[in-house]
Scaffold this active site. Structure first.
Site, PDB file in Angstrom:
ATOM      1  N   ASP A  30       0.724  -1.602  -0.607  1.00  0.00           N
ATOM      2  CA  ASP A  30      -0.288   0.602  -0.189  1.00  0.00           C
ATOM      3  C   ASP A  30       1.279   1.717  -0.140  1.00  0.00           C
ATOM      4  O   ASP A  30       1.794   1.010   0.557  1.00  0.00           O
ATOM      5  CB  ASP A  30      -0.860  -0.110   1.291  1.00  0.00           C
ATOM      6  CG  ASP A  30      -2.399   1.221   0.455  1.00  0.00           C
ATOM      7  OD1 ASP A  30      -3.284   0.426   1.050  1.00  0.00           O
ATOM      8  OD2 ASP A  30      -1.839   2.050   1.072  1.00  0.00           O
ATOM      9  N   ILE A  31       0.519   2.024  -1.071  1.00  0.00           N
ATOM     10  CA  ILE A  31       1.344   3.204  -0.832  1.00  0.00           C
ATOM     11  C   ILE A  31       1.104   4.158   0.250  1.00  0.00           C
ATOM     12  O   ILE A  31       2.956   5.284   0.570  1.00  0.00           O
ATOM     13  CB  ILE A  31       0.648   4.146  -2.157  1.00  0.00           C
ATOM     14  CG1 ILE A  31       2.114   5.354  -3.054  1.00  0.00           C
ATOM     15  CG2 ILE A  31      -0.510   4.866  -1.876  1.00  0.00           C
ATOM     16  CD1 ILE A  31       1.227   6.264  -4.049  1.00  0.00           C
ATOM     17  N   ASN A  85     -12.331  -2.821   2.479  1.00  0.00           N
ATOM     18  CA  ASN A  85     -13.838  -2.225   2.149  1.00  0.00           C
ATOM     19  C   ASN A  85     -14.576  -2.408   1.409  1.00  0.00           C
ATOM     20  O   ASN A  85     -14.448  -1.943   0.335  1.00  0.00           O
ATOM     21  CB  ASN A  85     -13.186  -0.537   2.026  1.00  0.00           C
ATOM     22  CG  ASN A  85     -11.906  -0.521   3.936  1.00  0.00           C
ATOM     23  OD1 ASN A  85     -12.240  -0.994   4.882  1.00  0.00           O
ATOM     24  ND2 ASN A  85     -10.743   0.694   3.511  1.00  0.00           N
ATOM     25  N   GLY A  91     -16.239   2.597   3.432  1.00  0.00           N
ATOM     26  CA  GLY A  91     -13.937   3.087   3.996  1.00  0.00           C
ATOM     27  C   GLY A  91     -14.304   2.652   2.442  1.00  0.00           C
ATOM     28  O   GLY A  91     -12.883   2.878   2.142  1.00  0.00           O
ATOM     29  N   GLN A  92     -14.444   2.657   1.540  1.00  0.00           N
ATOM     30  CA  GLN A  92     -14.119   2.115  -0.130  1.00  0.00           C
ATOM     31  C   GLN A  92     -13.682   3.543  -1.086  1.00  0.00           C
ATOM     32  O   GLN A  92     -14.681   4.010  -1.113  1.00  0.00           O
ATOM     33  CB  GLN A  92     -14.759   0.939  -0.634  1.00  0.00           C
ATOM     34  CG  GLN A  92     -14.101   0.293  -1.792  1.00  0.00           C
ATOM     35  CD  GLN A  92     -14.323  -0.522  -2.387  1.00  0.00           C
ATOM     36  OE1 GLN A  92     -16.117  -0.563  -2.346  1.00  0.00           O
ATOM     37  NE2 GLN A  92     -14.107  -1.277  -3.692  1.00  0.00           N
ATOM     38  N   HIS A  98     -10.460  -5.463  -3.251  1.00  0.00           N
ATOM     39  CA  HIS A  98      -8.926  -5.674  -3.236  1.00  0.00           C
ATOM     40  C   HIS A  98      -9.069  -5.892  -1.679  1.00  0.00           C
ATOM     41  O   HIS A  98     -10.171  -4.851  -0.743  1.00  0.00           O
ATOM     42  CB  HIS A  98      -8.545  -4.626  -2.743  1.00  0.00           C
ATOM     43  CG  HIS A  98      -8.308  -2.783  -2.781  1.00  0.00           C
ATOM     44  ND1 HIS A  98      -9.424  -2.246  -3.620  1.00  0.00           N
ATOM     45  CD2 HIS A  98      -8.261  -2.347  -1.653  1.00  0.00           C
ATOM     46  CE1 HIS A  98      -9.835  -1.563  -2.343  1.00  0.00           C
ATOM     47  NE2 HIS A  98      -8.923  -1.376  -1.313  1.00  0.00           N
ATOM     48  N   HIS A 100      -6.830  -5.632   2.092  1.00  0.00           N
ATOM     49  CA  HIS A 100      -5.509  -5.090   2.568  1.00  0.00           C
ATOM     50  C   HIS A 100      -5.364  -6.077   3.174  1.00  0.00           C
ATOM     51  O   HIS A 100      -6.286  -6.881   3.936  1.00  0.00           O
ATOM     52  CB  HIS A 100      -5.586  -4.169   3.915  1.00  0.00           C
ATOM     53  CG  HIS A 100      -7.165  -2.923   3.167  1.00  0.00           C
ATOM     54  ND1 HIS A 100      -6.087  -1.911   3.035  1.00  0.00           N
ATOM     55  CD2 HIS A 100      -7.961  -2.783   2.262  1.00  0.00           C
ATOM     56  CE1 HIS A 100      -7.053  -1.162   2.983  1.00  0.00           C
ATOM     57  NE2 HIS A 100      -7.994  -1.014   1.978  1.00  0.00           N
TER      58      HIS A 100
HETATM   59  P1  5GP Z   1      -9.883   1.603   0.541  1.00  0.00           P
HETATM   60  O1  5GP Z   1      -9.983   2.293   1.026  1.00  0.00           O
HETATM   61  O2  5GP Z   1     -10.144   1.704  -1.327  1.00  0.00           O
HETATM   62  O3  5GP Z   1      -9.995   0.343   1.339  1.00  0.00           O
HETATM   63  O4  5GP Z   1      -8.468   1.127  -0.001  1.00  0.00           O
HETATM   64  C1  5GP Z   1      -7.350   1.914  -1.098  1.00  0.00           C
HETATM   65  C2  5GP Z   1      -6.434   2.024  -0.656  1.00  0.00           C
HETATM   66  O5  5GP Z   1      -4.763   1.520  -1.956  1.00  0.00           O
HETATM   67  C3  5GP Z   1      -5.245   2.852   0.090  1.00  0.00           C
HETATM   68  O6  5GP Z   1      -4.955   2.219   1.184  1.00  0.00           O
HETATM   69  C4  5GP Z   1      -4.550   3.562  -0.321  1.00  0.00           C
HETATM   70  O7  5GP Z   1      -3.632   4.351   0.561  1.00  0.00           O
HETATM   71  C5  5GP Z   1      -3.939   2.771  -1.458  1.00  0.00           C
HETATM   72  N1  5GP Z   1      -4.002   2.725  -3.094  1.00  0.00           N
HETATM   73  C6  5GP Z   1      -4.034   4.392  -3.323  1.00  0.00           C
HETATM   74  N2  5GP Z   1      -3.938   4.482  -4.532  1.00  0.00           N
HETATM   75  C7  5GP Z   1      -2.874   4.317  -4.505  1.00  0.00           C
HETATM   76  C8  5GP Z   1      -1.682   3.473  -5.583  1.00  0.00           C
HETATM   77  O8  5GP Z   1      -1.424   4.460  -6.683  1.00  0.00           O
HETATM   78  N3  5GP Z   1      -0.532   2.725  -5.063  1.00  0.00           N
HETATM   79  C9  5GP Z   1      -0.663   1.917  -3.904  1.00  0.00           C
HETATM   80  N4  5GP Z   1       0.516   0.954  -3.941  1.00  0.00           N
HETATM   81  N5  5GP Z   1      -1.769   1.890  -3.266  1.00  0.00           N
HETATM   82  C10 5GP Z   1      -2.812   2.831  -3.466  1.00  0.00           C
END
Ligand code: 5GP
Ligand code: ZN
Length: 111
Positions: A30-31, A85, A91-92, A98, A100
């Protein structure tokens, strides 16, 4: 899905710190990690989220979950937390399914 960040990571248009890849799944760090180890398990197929899954995705969902302990172990975790999420109110933020996986360091708070 040309405007999907994770589709772009799958196709290599956006770089990522990849830790696993096969024909159907990719995993990358994760970034913005919220734990010492925090990676995402992502199907190569674009599916918006868990609410958009059907019986045809059953095997893929199983694959994602089975990969979690394998990859977590390879990252040195003896325990970890998974999170999916789903939907804006869940929270998505990235609408490509995906999982986590995170852990390491301090003991995670109870939920
Ligand atoms: P969500 O909130 O949708 O469950 O999580 C999305 C996750 O993707 C977040 O934790 C966010 O930091 C990660 N993320 C978003 N954009 C990028 C990206 O360009 N590269 C990587 N490696 N992670 C990303
Ligand atoms: Zn996508």
């Amino acid at each position: 899905m040309t405007d999907c960040i994770f589709c772009k990571i799958v196709s290599g248009v956006i770089p990522s710190k990849k830790l696993y890849e096969d024909n159907d799944v990719i995993a990358f760090h994760d970034i913005h990690p919220i734990a010492p180890v925090h990676f995402l398990l992502v199907p190569k197929l674009h599916v918006a989220g868990l609410s958009n899954c059907a019986l045809e995705h059953q095997a893929l969902l199983g694959r994602l979950l089975l990969l979690a302990p394998k990859l977590a172990g390879e990252q040195g975790l003896d325990g970890f937390r998974t999170m999916i999420n789903t939907g804006k109110s869940g929270g998505q933020e990235v609408f490509h399914l995906h999982v986590h996986v995170f852990g390491g360091g301090a003991v995670l708070p109870k939920v």
